[in-house]
Every structure is written in structure tokens, then in C-alpha cells.
Design a protein around this motif. Structure first.
Motif, PDB file in Angstrom:
ATOM      1  N   MET A 114       0.953  -1.483  -0.488  1.00 10.66           N
ATOM      2  CA  MET A 114      -0.261   0.068   0.133  1.00 10.66           C
ATOM      3  C   MET A 114       1.310   0.865  -0.242  1.00 10.66           C
ATOM      4  SD  MET A 114      -3.020  -1.818   0.124  1.00 10.66           S
ATOM      5  CE  MET A 114      -3.889  -0.132   0.530  1.00 10.66           C
ATOM      6  N   VAL A 115       0.821   2.214  -0.484  1.00 12.13           N
ATOM      7  CA  VAL A 115       1.218   4.008  -1.051  1.00 12.13           C
ATOM      8  C   VAL A 115       0.330   4.501  -0.741  1.00 12.13           C
ATOM      9  CG1 VAL A 115       2.495   5.185  -2.248  1.00 12.13           C
ATOM     10  CG2 VAL A 115       3.052   2.388  -2.276  1.00 12.13           C
ATOM     11  N   ALA A 121      -1.337  11.278  -9.479  1.00 10.93           N
ATOM     12  CA  ALA A 121       0.082  12.166  -9.940  1.00 10.93           C
ATOM     13  C   ALA A 121       0.483  11.259  -9.403  1.00 10.93           C
ATOM     14  CB  ALA A 121       0.325  13.044 -10.574  1.00 10.93           C
ATOM     15  N   MET A 122       0.985  11.975  -7.945  1.00 11.42           N
ATOM     16  CA  MET A 122       2.347  11.848  -7.298  1.00 11.42           C
ATOM     17  C   MET A 122       2.430  10.371  -6.784  1.00 11.42           C
ATOM     18  SD  MET A 122       2.902  13.904  -3.879  1.00 11.42           S
ATOM     19  CE  MET A 122       2.565  12.930  -2.507  1.00 11.42           C
ATOM     20  N   VAL A 123       1.596   9.364  -6.061  1.00 13.03           N
ATOM     21  CA  VAL A 123       1.713   8.532  -5.819  1.00 13.03           C
ATOM     22  C   VAL A 123       1.961   7.661  -7.173  1.00 13.03           C
ATOM     23  CG1 VAL A 123       0.657   6.284  -5.321  1.00 13.03           C
ATOM     24  CG2 VAL A 123      -0.034   8.573  -4.222  1.00 13.03           C
ATOM     25  N   THR A 124       1.862   7.240  -7.768  1.00  6.64           N
ATOM     26  CA  THR A 124       2.543   6.698  -9.613  1.00  6.64           C
ATOM     27  C   THR A 124       3.800   7.423  -9.521  1.00  6.64           C
ATOM     28  OG1 THR A 124      -0.042   7.380 -10.162  1.00  6.64           O
ATOM     29  CG2 THR A 124       1.269   6.297 -12.359  1.00  6.64           C
ATOM     30  N   ALA A 125       3.946   8.839  -9.851  1.00  5.55           N
ATOM     31  CA  ALA A 125       5.438   8.628  -9.845  1.00  5.55           C
ATOM     32  C   ALA A 125       6.219   7.489  -8.348  1.00  5.55           C
ATOM     33  CB  ALA A 125       5.378  10.400  -9.211  1.00  5.55           C
ATOM     34  N   GLN A 126       5.380   8.533  -7.401  1.00  4.57           N
ATOM     35  CA  GLN A 126       6.848   7.218  -6.328  1.00  4.57           C
ATOM     36  C   GLN A 126       6.338   5.764  -6.603  1.00  4.57           C
ATOM     37  OE1 GLN A 126       3.912   8.338  -2.725  1.00  4.57           O
ATOM     38  NE2 GLN A 126       5.742   8.769  -1.870  1.00  4.57           N
ATOM     39  N   VAL A 127       4.933   5.129  -7.002  1.00  4.54           N
ATOM     40  CA  VAL A 127       5.448   3.551  -7.271  1.00  4.54           C
ATOM     41  C   VAL A 127       6.680   3.918  -8.375  1.00  4.54           C
ATOM     42  CG1 VAL A 127       4.348   1.899  -8.158  1.00  4.54           C
ATOM     43  CG2 VAL A 127       3.166   3.482  -6.354  1.00  4.54           C
ATOM     44  N   ALA A 128       6.295   4.259  -9.455  1.00  4.95           N
ATOM     45  CA  ALA A 128       7.669   4.076 -10.907  1.00  4.95           C
ATOM     46  C   ALA A 128       8.931   4.024 -10.370  1.00  4.95           C
ATOM     47  CB  ALA A 128       7.101   5.532 -11.907  1.00  4.95           C
ATOM     48  N   ARG A 132      11.263   1.244  -9.900  1.00  3.55           N
ATOM     49  CA  ARG A 132      13.350   1.616 -10.332  1.00  3.55           C
ATOM     50  C   ARG A 132      14.022   0.981  -9.372  1.00  3.55           C
ATOM     51  NH1 ARG A 132      10.926   6.098 -12.910  1.00  3.55           N
ATOM     52  NH2 ARG A 132      12.126   6.755 -12.093  1.00  3.55           N
ATOM     53  N   ARG A 133      14.394   1.650  -8.408  1.00  3.30           N
ATOM     54  CA  ARG A 133      15.369   1.627  -7.010  1.00  3.30           C
ATOM     55  C   ARG A 133      15.255   0.013  -7.182  1.00  3.30           C
ATOM     56  NH1 ARG A 133      12.310   4.810  -3.764  1.00  3.30           N
ATOM     57  NH2 ARG A 133      12.556   3.580  -1.781  1.00  3.30           N
ATOM     58  N   LEU A 134      14.137  -0.068  -6.764  1.00  5.54           N
ATOM     59  CA  LEU A 134      13.834  -2.036  -5.920  1.00  5.54           C
ATOM     60  C   LEU A 134      14.532  -2.636  -7.503  1.00  5.54           C
ATOM     61  CD1 LEU A 134      11.461  -1.843  -3.414  1.00  5.54           C
ATOM     62  CD2 LEU A 134      14.526  -1.556  -3.207  1.00  5.54           C
ATOM     63  N   TYR A 139       9.408  -6.782 -13.584  1.00  6.89           N
ATOM     64  CA  TYR A 139       8.620  -7.276 -12.878  1.00  6.89           C
ATOM     65  C   TYR A 139       6.846  -6.785 -13.651  1.00  6.89           C
ATOM     66  CZ  TYR A 139      11.647  -9.817 -11.879  1.00  6.89           C
ATOM     67  OH  TYR A 139      12.770 -10.844 -11.416  1.00  6.89           O
ATOM     68  N   ASP A 140       5.529  -7.747 -13.872  1.00 10.24           N
ATOM     69  CA  ASP A 140       4.671  -6.574 -13.906  1.00 10.24           C
ATOM     70  C   ASP A 140       3.207  -5.985 -12.799  1.00 10.24           C
ATOM     71  OD1 ASP A 140       1.903  -6.691 -14.914  1.00 10.24           O
ATOM     72  OD2 ASP A 140       1.305  -8.079 -14.709  1.00 10.24           O
ATOM     73  N   HIS A 141       3.247  -5.163 -13.126  1.00  5.86           N
ATOM     74  CA  HIS A 141       2.421  -4.669 -11.695  1.00  5.86           C
ATOM     75  C   HIS A 141       1.712  -3.404 -12.334  1.00  5.86           C
ATOM     76  CE1 HIS A 141       5.393  -1.796 -12.588  1.00  5.86           C
ATOM     77  NE2 HIS A 141       5.524  -0.735 -12.323  1.00  5.86           N
ATOM     78  N   ARG A 142       0.159  -3.818 -11.107  1.00  5.74           N
ATOM     79  CA  ARG A 142      -0.624  -2.226 -11.760  1.00  5.74           C
ATOM     80  C   ARG A 142      -1.035  -1.755 -10.061  1.00  5.74           C
ATOM     81  NH1 ARG A 142      -4.759  -4.391 -14.900  1.00  5.74           N
ATOM     82  NH2 ARG A 142      -5.689  -2.247 -14.577  1.00  5.74           N
ATOM     83  N   ILE A 143      -1.453  -0.646  -9.895  1.00  3.14           N
ATOM     84  CA  ILE A 143      -1.297   0.057  -8.873  1.00  3.14           C
ATOM     85  C   ILE A 143      -3.022   0.633  -9.357  1.00  3.14           C
ATOM     86  CG2 ILE A 143      -1.750   2.333  -7.884  1.00  3.14           C
ATOM     87  CD1 ILE A 143       0.984   2.960  -9.429  1.00  3.14           C
ATOM     88  N   LEU A 144      -3.829  -0.001  -8.342  1.00  2.00           N
ATOM     89  CA  LEU A 144      -5.251   0.252  -7.842  1.00  2.00           C
ATOM     90  C   LEU A 144      -5.471   0.792  -7.317  1.00  2.00           C
ATOM     91  CD1 LEU A 144      -5.250  -3.114  -8.877  1.00  2.00           C
ATOM     92  CD2 LEU A 144      -7.078  -4.096  -8.289  1.00  2.00           C
ATOM     93  N   PHE A 145      -6.013   2.453  -7.684  1.00  6.38           N
ATOM     94  CA  PHE A 145      -6.199   3.164  -6.661  1.00  6.38           C
ATOM     95  C   PHE A 145      -7.571   3.036  -5.997  1.00  6.38           C
ATOM     96  CE2 PHE A 145      -3.212   6.150  -8.875  1.00  6.38           C
ATOM     97  CZ  PHE A 145      -2.529   6.014  -8.235  1.00  6.38           C
ATOM     98  N   SER A 146      -7.940   3.324  -4.483  1.00 10.13           N
ATOM     99  CA  SER A 146      -9.415   3.317  -4.023  1.00 10.13           C
ATOM    100  C   SER A 146     -10.314   4.189  -4.821  1.00 10.13           C
ATOM    101  CB  SER A 146      -9.083   2.892  -2.589  1.00 10.13           C
ATOM    102  OG  SER A 146      -8.351   4.451  -2.405  1.00 10.13           O
ATOM    103  N   GLY A 147     -11.381   4.125  -5.184  1.00 14.88           N
ATOM    104  CA  GLY A 147     -11.937   4.851  -5.217  1.00 14.88           C
ATOM    105  C   GLY A 147     -13.235   5.326  -4.108  1.00 14.88           C
ATOM    106  N   ARG A 148     -14.397   4.660  -4.109  1.00 14.70           N
ATOM    107  CA  ARG A 148     -15.378   5.117  -2.666  1.00 14.70           C
ATOM    108  C   ARG A 148     -15.376   4.005  -1.648  1.00 14.70           C
ATOM    109  NH1 ARG A 148     -21.862   4.808  -4.825  1.00 14.70           N
ATOM    110  NH2 ARG A 148     -21.953   5.477  -2.849  1.00 14.70           N
TER     111      ARG A 148
END
Lengths: 161, 151
Positions: A114-115, A121-128, A132-134, A139-148
Motif C-alpha cells: 500500500m502507498v 499523479a504523485m503516488v503514480t510517480a512514487q511507485v514508478a 526502478r530503485r528496487l 515485473y508486471d505490476h498494477r496500481i489499483l487506486f481506491s474509489g469509494r
């Protein structure tokens, strides 16, 4: 450590929150027939034994503007997943990090973290940057943002809840 | 509620772990913040009523005091409201979020045993007509130190 029935009852009572009274531990123990000293001793033991991982103010992040709540899921080869999990867990931007089973044909991702941030936009950049850093960006990865949010409350273990 | 002042921020940020295990913990917080004990209690109550604090309490290591799973459903968007409501109505469900994926409804089930968790999953499957994805925790890598809010 093994939990006694009283420990379970105490954790269940605490799931509703420590009372905001002058002697909250005494008040927590009263319905369970435990005195204040016993409540304090058991809570210290549960913390020492690692059952209570954190004891304190539990904040809800959304009202404070942390509305970008990302569950990042990764498809990491089984032989590498434990190492990747340990390194992700050490990253300051990562809050929780768990390995979970794949479900072939339905769900290929085995590592979850969890991030939280104030905008997507900030979280997407942080995850990218994290990937890269690690060196996990291959590897295939996806970001699932929470909505409601339909429901959120503390875990209610035991019968008392 | 009025905007948070510096004292509210410290109440939220400084006591997420290591809460005093002493008979009058709110007096200890007050000493550190330069506040009277009843003012600490009043402010925590106000932050709780405003929905900013979930509780003062314990975050328990998963699976030590019960059994849980993370589950997801792929709900046809037009049906999301109804299915989300029937999931939330289960007392064993303690988080229930929409997420942007084909699996668009994610929730956590906590119960006393694996069997009890399975029974909740079955109830949800029967009521929704959808097959839940059941993703119990296999390994926990995280050490929860709380979450710095303003630093």
C-alpha cells in the motif's frame, strides 16, 4: 505467544477503542472482571509478544487529504518474492506489504503493498520510482487506486464485537 | 470542525505508537503537549467525532487473534451499489472499497477461524451471484510504525 481467553476478550474490547476517560484501562477491564493493573500487564505482554504491533492513535487518512490510496500488486516469480517483499517493506513510502496466493486464470499477482499520498499523479510517480530503485520495474505490476469507501472500521475479533 | 491547529497535529502524529501504558495515559500526553488532561481527552473526542481518528487502540498482527482474508468481486458497474451494500452488511467485513480494476470491490473479512471466514465468503457469493477472489495472507513483510502525517 499463545493467547488466553482473557487476552482475546481484552483485544475484542479494545477493538472498539480505548475509552477517553480518566482511567481508561480500569474502565476497559471492568466489564471483563479485570482490574487496572491486570489490564496494563496483559497489554504490555501482548505488545512484547508481538501480538499488538502498534498501540496508539489510529488515524483515518482520507479526512486529512490522503485520498490517493494505492494498492500496488506485483507478479514476482515465487523464488524471488520473499526478497522483493522484504525490500519493499523497508521502503519509507510503503505502508503494508503482504504475500498472497495467485489464482491462476483469475489473478496473477502475489505481492501486495500500500502507498498513500495526497494525489494520484504523485503516488503514480512514487511507485514508478520505487520500482526502478528496487529493480522491480521489469515485473508486471498494477496500481489499483481506491474509489469509494463503503465501510471502514477496526478489526473486530472475538465474540464481543 | 475548525481547522487543525499545531496541538491537534501533534496529537495525531506523535502518539501513533508507544501509547503510555500507565493508569492515566491522557495525563502523560498532556505533560508532553503542555495541555491539561481533560483538554487532551476533549480534543481526542473531537477528532474522533470528526472522523479523523478511528480510535485509540491496538493494531494487532494479522492472524494472531483470529483469521482474515482479503477478497474481491468483479461486479457489473450498474450493480455496484447493491453488492457493496450486501458486503458491508456482513458484520465480519471491516473494510470495503471500490478500486479501479475489473475486480472493482475489495474487502477484508475477519472472523474467529478459517471456516468462519469461508462461511462469510459463501454468504456473499450466494447473495451476489458472483464468485469472490479469496486472497488470504501468506507472509507479512511489514513492520507498522504508524504513518507520519506532516513530516
Amino acid at each position: 505467544m499463545d493467547l488466553t481467553p482473557l487476552d482475546r476478550a481484552l483485544l475484542a474490547a479494545l477493538a472498539g477503542g480505548l475509552p477517553l476517560s480518566e482511567r481508561p484501562y480500569a474502565d476497559l477491564g471492568t466489564p471483563l472482571g479485570l482490574d487496572e493493573a491486570t489490564v496494563l500487564a496483559r497489554l504490555a505482554a501482548l505488545q512484547e509478544g508481538g501480538v499488538i504491533r502498534r498501540f496508539g492513535v489510529v488515524v483515518r487518512h482520507r479526512p486529512l487529504g490522503f485520498t490517493a490510496n494505492a494498492m500496488v500488486v506485483w507478479d514476482i516469480p515465487d523464488a524471488l518474492v520473499a526478497e522483493a517483499g522484504r525490500r519493499l517493506a523497508e521502503a519509507p513510502e510503503v505502508r503494508l506489504c503482504y504475500r498472497r496466493p495467485r489464482r491462476p486464470g483469475r489473478w496473477p499477482y502475489s505481492l501486495f503493498c500500500m502507498v498513500h499520498g495526497r494525489d494520484r499523479a504523485m503516488v503514480t510517480a512514487q511507485v514508478a520510482a520505487l520500482a526502478r530503485r528496487l529493480e522491480l520495474d521489469g515485473y508486471d505490476h498494477r496500481i489499483l487506486f481506491s474509489g469509494r469507501c463503503f465501510k471502514q472500521c477496526g478489526a473486530h475479533y472475538g465474540k464481543a464485537a | 470542525m475548525p481547522p487543525l491547529d499545531e496541538t491537534d497535529r501533534r496529537l495525531l502524529d506523535d502518539f501513533q505508537r508507544g501509547f503510555p501504558l500507565t493508569p492515566r495515559p491522557y495525563a502523560v500526553l498532556g505533560q508532553r503537549l503542555g495541555l491539561a488532561e481533560d483538554e487532551v481527552r476533549r480534543r481526542l473526542g473531537r477528532l474522533h467525532d470528526a472522523g479523523i481518528i478511528s480510535r485509540v487502540g491496538a493494531v494487532v498482527r494479522p492472524h494472531t487473534a483470529g483469521c482474515s482474508t482479503l477478497a474481491a468481486l468483479a461486479v457489473p458497474p450498474a450493480d455496484l451499489e447493491r453488492v457493496a451494500a450486501l458486503v458491508s452488511a456482513q458484520p465480519e467485513v471491516n473494510h470495503n472499497y471500490q478500486r479501479d480494476h475489473a475486480f472493482n470491490l475489495w474487502f477484508v473479512i475477519c472472523a474467529d477461524s478459517r471456516e468462519a471466514v469461508g462461511a462469510v465468503l459463501e454468504r456473499i457469493a450466494d447473495a451476489s451471484g458472483l464468485e469472490p477472489l479469496d486472497l488470504p495472507l501468506l507472509e507479512d513483510f511489514h513492520i507498522d510504525l504508524g504513518f507520519p502525517l506532516w513530516t
